[in-house]
Scaffold this motif. Structure first.
Motif, PDB file in Angstrom:
ATOM      1  N   THR A 120      27.364  53.326  45.174  1.00 18.99           N
ATOM      2  CA  THR A 120      26.163  53.885  45.815  1.00 18.99           C
ATOM      3  C   THR A 120      26.502  54.436  47.195  1.00 18.99           C
ATOM      4  O   THR A 120      26.065  55.531  47.571  1.00 18.99           O
ATOM      5  N   LEU A 121      27.274  53.686  47.935  1.00 23.04           N
ATOM      6  CA  LEU A 121      27.703  54.151  49.266  1.00 23.04           C
ATOM      7  C   LEU A 121      28.357  55.524  49.147  1.00 23.04           C
ATOM      8  O   LEU A 121      28.033  56.465  49.893  1.00 23.04           O
ATOM      9  N   ASN A 142      30.029  42.747  48.472  1.00 24.15           N
ATOM     10  CA  ASN A 142      29.738  44.130  48.026  1.00 24.15           C
ATOM     11  C   ASN A 142      30.143  44.291  46.569  1.00 24.15           C
ATOM     12  O   ASN A 142      31.319  44.234  46.230  1.00 24.15           O
ATOM     13  N   THR A 143      29.170  44.522  45.687  1.00 20.96           N
ATOM     14  CA  THR A 143      29.507  44.759  44.278  1.00 20.96           C
ATOM     15  C   THR A 143      30.041  46.180  44.117  1.00 20.96           C
ATOM     16  O   THR A 143      29.886  47.032  45.007  1.00 20.96           O
ATOM     17  N   GLU A 184      27.362  48.692  44.592  1.00 13.02           N
ATOM     18  CA  GLU A 184      27.056  48.985  46.001  1.00 13.02           C
ATOM     19  C   GLU A 184      28.058  49.988  46.564  1.00 13.02           C
ATOM     20  O   GLU A 184      27.675  50.933  47.260  1.00 13.02           O
ATOM     21  N   THR A 188      20.657  41.816  56.035  1.00  8.47           N
ATOM     22  CA  THR A 188      21.625  42.133  54.986  1.00  8.47           C
ATOM     23  C   THR A 188      21.201  41.534  53.650  1.00  8.47           C
ATOM     24  O   THR A 188      21.905  41.653  52.658  1.00  8.47           O
ATOM     25  N   MET A 227      22.542  46.931  52.040  1.00  4.74           N
ATOM     26  CA  MET A 227      23.936  46.752  51.608  1.00  4.74           C
ATOM     27  C   MET A 227      24.790  46.845  52.871  1.00  4.74           C
ATOM     28  O   MET A 227      24.696  47.825  53.605  1.00  4.74           O
ATOM     29  N   CYS A 228      25.605  45.840  53.101  1.00  9.47           N
ATOM     30  CA  CYS A 228      26.313  45.755  54.381  1.00  9.47           C
ATOM     31  C   CYS A 228      27.754  46.238  54.305  1.00  9.47           C
ATOM     32  O   CYS A 228      28.560  45.674  53.569  1.00  9.47           O
ATOM     33  N   ILE A 252      21.371  51.262  53.199  1.00 10.26           N
ATOM     34  CA  ILE A 252      22.770  50.903  53.439  1.00 10.26           C
ATOM     35  C   ILE A 252      23.023  50.760  54.940  1.00 10.26           C
ATOM     36  O   ILE A 252      22.639  51.627  55.730  1.00 10.26           O
TER      37      ILE A 252
END
Lengths: 450, 487, 129
Positions: free
Chosen positions: A439-440, A432-433, A436, A63, A67-68, A407
């Motif tokens: 992006t997910l 998690n920003t 992120e 991680t 991205m977790c 991811i």
């Protein structure tokens, strides 16, 4: 290689013992079994083993690179540097169980503080020094309930929204107790069975009812009325919790829980592929003598100086032997210390901050994902930092796609719940920003169109 | 001067670690479910670091000195173990990640399974149990499952030697067995005649620690196992004392059916003030399908150029899960590192020097202290902490006085079959000078017992705190410090 | 070692005082001295329950030991001394004045099978070492 003996020292020692060679130490071992040839790789020096294992670790994707968004019982939280600095101190790391309190006050006081922190965090009156993990803590609650009623109550009611691994471990532990029936989470039942439905299964033959808060699907609900129903039947209520969530939410103690268990990993313990973790176990005062595991109590020495000792040890296996209700000996001392340091470093303000970040970010993610065609957020009602998403394709396929973009996707609920294929459990933490999360969503969007 | 608690050094409004402000819009908190007070400490980071540093300085530890606790195997905990456990590629992996993304972890676990199989001579290993007692529980469950699968449900008894560690009978009772105690003979072995009497088709098995808790290798181990197997029972090996057998004898070869390993004893993972441990379980061929799971298997064989593909799988007739996820991976990593640094020859050297050190101490002490079992010991030995001509002095006093000599006391009052027992296990990582100093201290204390017994009764004198009132602790039960505002 | 002459004694160190068909049960001076300071006491039966000789009546704990109190007779539990569960110092200081429960005997012959004071004294001496 940590054996310090020199050749001449060995000689001297053999002489003192009165034998001629090391082999003579093992004459009691039957000849046919003596000195087997072990097929192990040749010994490596420290330099070599570090190189080899560094390479092996780089085979993994961690991680740090990914991205977790995966939770389901273990969570990616930030661990402040001071936690590790403290638990790496040799005086904590290489000390043993504090059986000799005069030379173990460091460990004992740290655990006393841990017990206090957990009791206060959960709203309960007493906590033990830890169990192995959340699952075994839940199992020990069932063992406690069994003995509390002296084996006369034979039903355990389990919510299907309790972590599936916890329910599996509880069943393994209870298979040694004759005549028990465990109901509530049968495959035929809906995983989203309401607590009102569950309450109907609680009768005067029930020793224990187990629910989770937030539940395995991330949902939170008020358990006060439910607790009352459980107590009307005279049964014990165990609530499985997430410690981070408790910074934000009403405590199970306030609802009237008798026992609180949970996984302490979110409190400053790295995910480390599943262990070692930390089993939280807290109860009402009346149950203190039924608790398995170690307890540290406050006392004094002959000069009136305050100090700490392991107490109520007569409950434990080394004294009660076959009459002990549990066999636990070694627990998770160093992890309890880590969580005490974490909770102290974050304190009142920090833990609340972390919980709020998880909460707001998870809700932001849920809202955005809900807007992607083909994806449906299945969690109605309040949730903490995890929620269920119905996916347009098998979760495994979606996760493969996500991995290609760096991811780590959510948990495939179809693995544990027939009927929940194509349902993904997504977790969001303070790590998690917004970028992120965006992006997910972009990558999920792309999946549906590509 | 006692260290205040973390609550006593709290100051309202003080902030420790900070986190960023939310970079997303806020959502309302759920109505009626919000927590109103959070009674956690309010301290600065320096407060925390100082506080726990002070606490650490009150502890005795292996890093600080000899810790000769019998059956605990307090050997040096290599620092390299800690570095490797912290490699990000290991530490930052989530247990539920897809197998393809954690092949490094799975390969390592597979290798440790193989190493432990090789060391023990058993057919399969599960790394899932979290500690020794947990491994025992797993092993006893496997025995029950095996007998049930063979229609042998009338086997309701578990035989346990009277010298056994308390976890053995406790575990058997947890699984619903009737515990039957087997006496020891005058040489410290299991009383064969008594065992013969107890063997019948109602016996599920025997839990045997070998070497036993007296530090002695069971002289009739083959006969013992034959007797149990002869009446259809299985033999469980408590692996707490495996340090004496590494490369010397394999329990699987001798005929043990199932055993647990203590990675935090034999394989150097740190004790941490009471855990975490790790208690993998190994089994013989006929029990392989009953192991808990999931365990690591090879899903696709490798080739010369490619590593095998590893995955997790449940054994065919598994007793089920005994823990969440896969086991204590962090300890598995450390044990793997340790074994890698020794190799086959190294394993044997560990046992040889552990046993050498114990016998050396025995030779130096047996004229001063009474040793009830007079033969070559294995990695530990038991002596009595009393003197006929110094009445009033007990093992407890000797133990407490040792602290004044800067040694951690050995295990005392265990095993129960030795009067005023002191069980000493130096381990192989102690050098001759340390052993000489320890023996000297014990001999001096024996002298003091005769000439100045009060020194022992009032010991320890130089520790941060004196003997504590355990009765008060149990009667008044203060288990939490309360936040100043609450009561 | 205090061993009153008017009581009967079990091998498991309970004393029994018989009054008509009711047996009052406690633990002996020897037992309390073996346990040392008692810190906890818990009944394992309820009033009205039928009990068998050899069954567990209660658990008593000190810092170094925990012991079960065993029924030396069979019968029906008629009364529990609830005060004992809070005032366990009495068990140490006045073992023969601190009773635990009263049992209505189902088999009066159980009492005859117990030891008298002289036999119990001899029994304690033999166990000494």
């Amino acid at each position: 290689m940590f054996i310090p003996h020199t050749d001449s020292e060995r000689e001297e020692m053999l002489k003192e013992i009165g034998i001629g060679s090391l082999d003579e130490l093992f004459t009691a071992v039957p000849k046919e079994f003596r000195f087997p040839k072990l097929n192990l790789p040749p010994a490596l020096t420290e330099m070599e083993v570090l190189a080899e294992l560094t390479e092996l670790s780089s085979v993994n994707e961690s991680t740090r690179e990914l991205m977790c968004f995966l939770g389901a019982g273990a969570y990616n939280h930030y661990i402040p540097a001071a936690v590790d600095a403290i638990i790496q101190r040799g005086e904590f790391l290489t000390a043993y169980t504090p059986y000799q309190p005069e030379v173990s006050q460091g460990t004992l006081q740290a655990i006393f503080e841990y017990q206090s922190l957990i009791a206060l965090l959960t709203g309960m009156e007493v906590s033990n020094a830890s169990h192995y993990d959340g699952a075994t803590a839940a199992a020990e609650a069932a063992v406690l309930a069994y003995h509390h009623f002296r084996g006369k109550r034979s039903r355990i009611v389990l919510s299907p929204a309790v972590n599936p691994q916890y329910r599996a471990v509880l069943r393994t532990y209870m298979s040694g107790y004759a005549g028990l029936e465990i109901v509530g989470d049968e495959a035929a039942n809906s995983p989203f069975t309401t607590i009102e439905e569950l309450a109907k299964l609680v009768d005067v033959n029930t020793s224990l009812v187990v629910v989770q808060y937030p539940d395995f699907f991330g949902r939170i609900q008020d358990l006060t009325a439910f607790a009352q129903k459980v107590h009307e039947a005279g049964a014990l209520l165990t609530v499985v919790i997430n410690p981070t969530a408790l910074a934000l939410l009403k405590t199970p103690g306030e609802f009237g829980a008798d026992i609180v268990v949970g996984e302490g990993q979110p409190l400053g313990i790295p995910m480390s592929f599943g262990g070692p973790y930390l089993g939280l176990f807290a109860t009402k005062k009346e149950l203190v003598r039924k608790i398995a595991g170690r307890l540290v109590g406050e006392t004094e020495d002959a000069n009136g100086q305050r100090g700490y000792v392991l107490t109520l040890t007569a409950r434990e296996q080394h004294i009660r032997r076959e009459k002990a209700t549990s066999n636990i000996c070694t627990n998770q001392g160093l992890m309890a210390l880590a969580s005490a340091v974490y909770l102290s470093l974050l304190g009142k303000h920090g833990l609340r901050q972390v919980a709020e970040l998880c909460y707001h970010k998870a809700h932001y993610a849920a809202e955005k994902i809900g807007q992607i065609a083909g994806f449906e957020v299945h969690t109605d009602g309040p949730f903490f930092h995890e929620f269920v998403v119905k996916t347009p394709a098998p979760v495994a396929d979606i996760n493969l796609h996500l991995l290609d973009h760096g991811i780590l996707g959510g948990y495939d609920l179809g693995k544990d719940y027939p009927g929940l294929e194509n349902h993904m459990l997504i977790a969001v933490t303070e790590m998690n920003t917004r970028e992120e999360i965006d992006t997910l969503c972009e990558v999920l969007q792309e999946y549906n169109h590509g | 001067m006692a260290e205040p608690t973390i609550y006593e050094i709290s100051s309202e409004g003080r902030i420790g670690v900070r986190f960023p402000e939310p970079d997303v819009p806020r959502t309302d908190l759920p109505a009626g479910l919000e927590r109103t007070t959070l009674p956690l400490p309010e301290v600065s980071e320096l407060d925390v670091v100082r506080h726990f540093t002070h606490l650490s300085q009150l502890n005795f530890s292996i890093d600080g000195g000899l810790y000769p606790l019998g059956s605990c195997t307090m050997k040096y905990n290599p620092k390299i173990n800690e570095d490797i456990a912290r490699l990000p590629g290991f530490a930052f992996t989530h247990p539920l990640q897809p197998a393809e993304t954690v092949q490094g972890n799975l390969a390592l676990m597979y290798e440790l399974q193989e190493y432990l199989k090789e060391i023990s001579g058993l057919a399969a290993v599960s790394l899932q149990p979290a500690a020794g007692a947990h491994g025992e529980f797993t092993g006893v469950m496997i025995i029950k499952a095996y007998h049930d699968a063979n229609g042998q449900t009338h086997r309701t008894k578990m035989l346990v030697p009277d010298s056994a560690h308390g976890t053995n009978p406790a575990t058997s009772a947890m699984r619903g067995y009737e515990v039957v105690s087997v006496p020891s003979d005058l040489r410290g072995n299991i009383d064969l005649a008594a065992l013969k009497e107890l063997c019948s088709d109602t016996v599920a098995g025997l839990m045997l620690t070998n070497p036993n808790t007296l530090g002695l290798f069971e002289e009739h181990v083959v006969e013992v196992l034959d007797l149990i197997h002869g009446c259809g029972g299985l033999v469980y090996g408590d692996g707490a004392n495996l340090n004496a057998l590494l490369g010397v004898a394999r329990p699987g070869d001798i005929g043990f059916d199932v055993m647990h390993f203590n990675l935090h004893k034999t394989f150097s993972t740190p004790h941490g003030g009471g855990g975490p441990g790790s208690g993998p379980v190994g089994v013989a061929e006929h029990l392989v399908d009953f192991l808990p799971g999931p365990n690591v298997v090879i899903a696709e064989e490798g080739s010369e150029d490619e590593a095998p593909l590893f995955d997790l799988a449940m054994p065919a007739q598994s007793i089920g899960r005994v823990k969440s996820f896969h086991g204590h991976f962090g300890m598995i990593l450390r044990a793997f590192t340790y074994i890698s640094m020794y190799g086959a020859e190294g394993m044997r050297q560990i046992a040889e020097h552990a046993v050498l050190n114990a016998n050396y101490l025995l030779a130096k002490l047996h004229k001063t202290y009474h040793v009830p079992y007079d033969r070559i010991c294995m990695h530990e030995f038991v002596m009595e902490g009393v003197f006929e001509d110094a009445p009033g002095v007990h093992a407890l006093d000797i133990a407490k006085r040792l602290m004044d000599y800067k040694f951690h006391p050995p295990t005392n009052y265990f095993p129960l079959i030795v009067h005023e027992a002191l069980m000493i296990e130096p381990t192989e990582t102690e050098n001759k000078q340390t052993l000489d100093q320890f023996a000297e201290a014990l001999i001096k204390i024996a002298e003091e017992a005769h000439t100045q017994p009060d020194l022992l009764h009032s010991a320890p004198h130089i520790t941060p705190i004196g003997r504590l009132d355990e009765v008060k602790a149990a009667k008044e039960l203060v288990l939490c410090c309360w936040y100043p505002e609450q009561d | 070692m205090n061993i009153p002459g008017d009581l009967k004694y079990a091998k498991t160190d309970e004393w029994v005082k018989v009054d008509g068909n009711v047996a009052t049960i406690g633990i002996t001076d020897y037992a309390q001295s073996q346990l040392s300071d008692i810190v906890y006491f818990e009944f394992k039966v309820d009033p009205g329950e039928s009990v068998k000789k050899g069954g567990t009546a209660a658990t008593v704990e000190s810092v170094k030991a925990a012991s079960d109190i065993i029924f030396p007779v069979s019968g029906k539990v008629v009364e529990l001394n609830d005060a004992v569960a809070d005032e366990f110092e009495g068990i140490n200081s006045k073992p023969y004045e601190t009773w635990f429960l009263k049992v209505e005997l189902s088999n009066p012959a159980d009492v005859d099978a117990l030891m008298d004071a002289a036999e119990y004294e001899k029994y304690c001496e033999e166990r000494g070492h």
